[in-house]
Design a protein around this motif. Sequence first.
Motif: not given
Length: 283
Positions: A79, A83, A125, A127, A140-141, A261
């Motif tokens: 994660r 990011q 991903m 979400h 969260n992811d 995500s």
Amino acid sequence: MMKNIFIYPNLRKDSARDILQPVCDQLRRDGVRLMLPKQMRVVPPIIEDADYMKTEDAVQFADMAVVLGGDGTMLRLAREAAQNQLPLLGINVGHVGFMTELEPAELPEMEKLFTGEFSLDSRMMLHVAVQRGGRIVYENDALNDIVIAKGTAFRVVRVGISADNEEVTRFNGDGVIAATPTGSTAYGLSAGGPVIEPSAENIAVIPICAHALAAKSFVFAPERSVSITAACEGGSEVFISADGGQGFAVRPDDRVIITRSDLQMRLIRLKGNSFYRILQQKL
């Protein structure tokens, strides 16, 4: 050229510490900065020419990260790496290591990082957001999967699944998994779900030990918004976990919303193996 390299070992594995020095030797050259987690400053072997810093700082400065561990270690960094658009190269010192690229005997392959002979494998991903009384109480992811499961072994979970506000199915069982293609070869595979190649970028929803012959897995398009409700008989708690992380208690009236995500994970590939070849080697 990769000039700032963060090395992220699984400190609980002796095998990760054993290959740390050889990994640094392969990466060390003029103009390359090696970074290690701050807590390793007092853990042998001490790498004298490395910079020790907090992981949250290193992922911002690094051009790539080399992960020494298995899939669990990759997931722990996923994660934060996504990011910061930080690509990961995994070196397997775990068991299956499906997401990792190299085995310890293949460290010389890392020379390709400096000659440009590598590719980046982008992975979607998921979400997840838990809605409670009109507000979001958890977000969260996940790179692999989001699991909703009972907290008590002897209770049944009543699961309802909708897509874009249209009911899809209901069943009783131990819970449900929402998996990315990357996660389709993990817990989802063990639960009888489909294997999805990464480029398909679908969302798989897989029952866990469903108490119904007709309960099947569903594969949704990535633009779908999947809504899940889950309640345990007898008032027992139901928990949600993203990529095996800390559980969050879900109430019967909560709605778990799962979407694609905005984050993407990038994996460094050095050997050019296809997804199907990796399947044959790892599973």
